[in-house]
Enzyme design. Sequence first.
Site, PDB file in Angstrom:
ATOM      1  N   ARG A   1      -4.565 -12.896  25.167  1.00  0.00           N
ATOM      2  CA  ARG A   1      -3.336 -13.529  24.689  1.00  0.00           C
ATOM      3  C   ARG A   1      -2.737 -12.602  23.642  1.00  0.00           C
ATOM      4  NH1 ARG A   1      -3.214 -16.245  28.540  1.00  0.00           N
ATOM      5  NH2 ARG A   1      -3.367 -18.506  28.742  1.00  0.00           N
TER       6      ARG A   1
ATOM      7  N   GLU B   1       6.637 -13.938  23.933  1.00  0.00           N
ATOM      8  CA  GLU B   1       6.951 -13.643  25.331  1.00  0.00           C
ATOM      9  C   GLU B   1       8.178 -14.416  25.767  1.00  0.00           C
ATOM     10  OE1 GLU B   1       3.385 -14.275  27.613  1.00  0.00           O
ATOM     11  OE2 GLU B   1       2.301 -12.734  26.519  1.00  0.00           O
TER      12      GLU B   1
ATOM     13  N   HIS C   1       3.084 -10.254  31.460  1.00  0.00           N
ATOM     14  CA  HIS C   1       2.083 -11.332  31.572  1.00  0.00           C
ATOM     15  C   HIS C   1       1.845 -11.714  33.043  1.00  0.00           C
ATOM     16  CE1 HIS C   1       0.238 -15.046  29.389  1.00  0.00           C
ATOM     17  NE2 HIS C   1      -0.439 -14.740  30.491  1.00  0.00           N
TER      18      HIS C   1
HETATM   19  P1  NAP Z   1     -14.220 -17.702  29.332  1.00  0.00           P
HETATM   20  O1  NAP Z   1     -15.053 -17.654  30.565  1.00  0.00           O
HETATM   21  O2  NAP Z   1     -14.262 -18.931  28.498  1.00  0.00           O
HETATM   22  O3  NAP Z   1     -14.629 -16.434  28.445  1.00  0.00           O
HETATM   23  C1  NAP Z   1     -14.273 -16.257  27.125  1.00  0.00           C
HETATM   24  C2  NAP Z   1     -15.395 -15.497  26.440  1.00  0.00           C
HETATM   25  O4  NAP Z   1     -14.976 -15.202  25.100  1.00  0.00           O
HETATM   26  C3  NAP Z   1     -16.704 -16.313  26.335  1.00  0.00           C
HETATM   27  O5  NAP Z   1     -17.761 -15.519  26.827  1.00  0.00           O
HETATM   28  C4  NAP Z   1     -16.840 -16.608  24.856  1.00  0.00           C
HETATM   29  O6  NAP Z   1     -18.163 -16.574  24.387  1.00  0.00           O
HETATM   30  C5  NAP Z   1     -16.088 -15.446  24.239  1.00  0.00           C
HETATM   31  N1  NAP Z   1     -15.607 -15.751  22.906  1.00  0.00           N
HETATM   32  C6  NAP Z   1     -14.955 -16.846  22.480  1.00  0.00           C
HETATM   33  N2  NAP Z   1     -14.645 -16.725  21.186  1.00  0.00           N
HETATM   34  C7  NAP Z   1     -15.145 -15.540  20.771  1.00  0.00           C
HETATM   35  C8  NAP Z   1     -15.159 -14.851  19.539  1.00  0.00           C
HETATM   36  N3  NAP Z   1     -14.586 -15.390  18.444  1.00  0.00           N
HETATM   37  N4  NAP Z   1     -15.754 -13.645  19.492  1.00  0.00           N
HETATM   38  C9  NAP Z   1     -16.323 -13.113  20.578  1.00  0.00           C
HETATM   39  N5  NAP Z   1     -16.341 -13.717  21.776  1.00  0.00           N
HETATM   40  C10 NAP Z   1     -15.754 -14.907  21.869  1.00  0.00           C
HETATM   41  O7  NAP Z   1     -12.696 -17.466  29.663  1.00  0.00           O
HETATM   42  P2  NAP Z   1     -12.056 -16.531  30.827  1.00  0.00           P
HETATM   43  O8  NAP Z   1     -11.865 -17.338  32.048  1.00  0.00           O
HETATM   44  O9  NAP Z   1     -12.821 -15.263  30.908  1.00  0.00           O
HETATM   45  O10 NAP Z   1     -10.614 -16.291  30.177  1.00  0.00           O
HETATM   46  C11 NAP Z   1     -10.511 -15.653  28.918  1.00  0.00           C
HETATM   47  C12 NAP Z   1      -9.096 -15.707  28.399  1.00  0.00           C
HETATM   48  O11 NAP Z   1      -8.291 -14.811  29.140  1.00  0.00           O
HETATM   49  C13 NAP Z   1      -8.385 -17.055  28.559  1.00  0.00           C
HETATM   50  O12 NAP Z   1      -8.683 -17.929  27.500  1.00  0.00           O
HETATM   51  C14 NAP Z   1      -6.925 -16.675  28.591  1.00  0.00           C
HETATM   52  O13 NAP Z   1      -6.355 -16.764  27.301  1.00  0.00           O
HETATM   53  C15 NAP Z   1      -6.946 -15.224  29.034  1.00  0.00           C
HETATM   54  N6  NAP Z   1      -6.295 -15.055  30.339  1.00  0.00           N
HETATM   55  C16 NAP Z   1      -5.183 -14.282  30.436  1.00  0.00           C
HETATM   56  C17 NAP Z   1      -4.555 -14.125  31.661  1.00  0.00           C
HETATM   57  C18 NAP Z   1      -3.331 -13.279  31.791  1.00  0.00           C
HETATM   58  O14 NAP Z   1      -2.480 -13.609  32.599  1.00  0.00           O
HETATM   59  N7  NAP Z   1      -3.219 -12.202  31.053  1.00  0.00           N
HETATM   60  C19 NAP Z   1      -5.068 -14.761  32.797  1.00  0.00           C
HETATM   61  C20 NAP Z   1      -6.216 -15.531  32.664  1.00  0.00           C
HETATM   62  C21 NAP Z   1      -6.825 -15.677  31.429  1.00  0.00           C
HETATM   63  P3  NAP Z   1     -19.339 -17.564  24.904  1.00  0.00           P
HETATM   64  O15 NAP Z   1     -19.791 -16.994  26.214  1.00  0.00           O
HETATM   65  O16 NAP Z   1     -20.381 -17.469  23.861  1.00  0.00           O
HETATM   66  O17 NAP Z   1     -18.697 -18.916  25.021  1.00  0.00           O
END
Ligand code: NAP
Length: 338
Positions: A236, A265, A284
Amino acid sequence: MERKRIVALRRLKAPQLERLRESFEVEYFEEPEQHAEAVAAALRQAHGLIGGKLVVTPAILDEAPLLEAVATISVGYDNLPVAELTRRGILLTNTPDVLTETTADTGFMLIMASARRLVELANMVREGRWTQHVGEPHFGSNVHGKTLGLVGLGRIGRAIARRALGFNMRVLYSNASPKPELEAEWGLERRSFEQLLAESDFVCLTVPLTEETEHLVGYEQCRAMKRSAFLVNIARGKVVDEAGLIRALEEGLIAGAGLDVFEQEPVSPDSPLLRMDNVVTLPHIGSATHETREAMASCAVENIRQALQGERPRDLVNPQARPNGFPQPEQEPPVDAK
Ligand code: NAP
């Protein structure tokens, strides 16, 4: 019995709307901004709200007294007031998994594009400026054999790691919790955030936006990176302090950046980032393929159907909204009891 009502905003197509209409009354607004009053009127009667880029505030919730469930067509829900929804007993669902691989493709594309200066050099060709053989001023950096640092090793982080291993990269990660199974099976190496910044050739952000991750990377963090390193943000926009990044790029503290997301954005056409040859900027599009957007919409439809029919939705963000849990699905009686 009267059917429940759903307000659907953006990102839904005919097949998904038909699926919803099998069980619910549905009002769909492709461009809700242009029909604010009609949307507000529909919400006053609605039990469910589904869509992309949802705007939900306490004031909106006050005007939607029947609301039981909100289904966002995205995995991130940083734009939604989770605590407020939970307090009101409103279920929130998201769309994880179905977008993981596509978003990881976008992340790896940004790694490749920034390292090999894809946009800058493609523009040179398009604009007729390719007048002699390219030389050192046009050379890029290798990706294979380099070190990737993943900040966040969740679904998308892991999917990018898998791609990186195929490119013979060394993969470091810093994450809220350790992932010993991925260290053992894939050879990933855990680092503190500071160590990861110092060692990586590519730093890729895949954390959700939270209070802890807001402005996680700014000027000082760029200064802690190698001057030859690239920053990729697929998470993000607000995970990066954009003013700090701009200053670091202007001072040459890092080699470049690949950005799919921005603090605001659409990004302002005046942003200095858009004038930097070593910054690849995308609008995005992490999950923006035909197949994946359709899968996300279908996933959200299934979630809201489950929520409004009393089942536990598959992708429930706030189970605390139902402190007493969900009724167990009816079991088939054992054969000899029939
Ligand atoms: P996810 O499976 O929940 O993975 C997020 C990871 O970040 C988890 O492993 C979590 O740790 C870790 N985390 C959370 N807070 C942290 C911190 N303060 N320091 C270090 N690590 C931390 O989510 P995902 O499906 O991979 O998606 C991740 C993010 O990508 C979404 O929330 C979204 O904002 C973004 N995204 C962007 C797009 C785009 O179009 N650009 C598309 C999809 C998603 P734990 O394993 O310990 O819980």
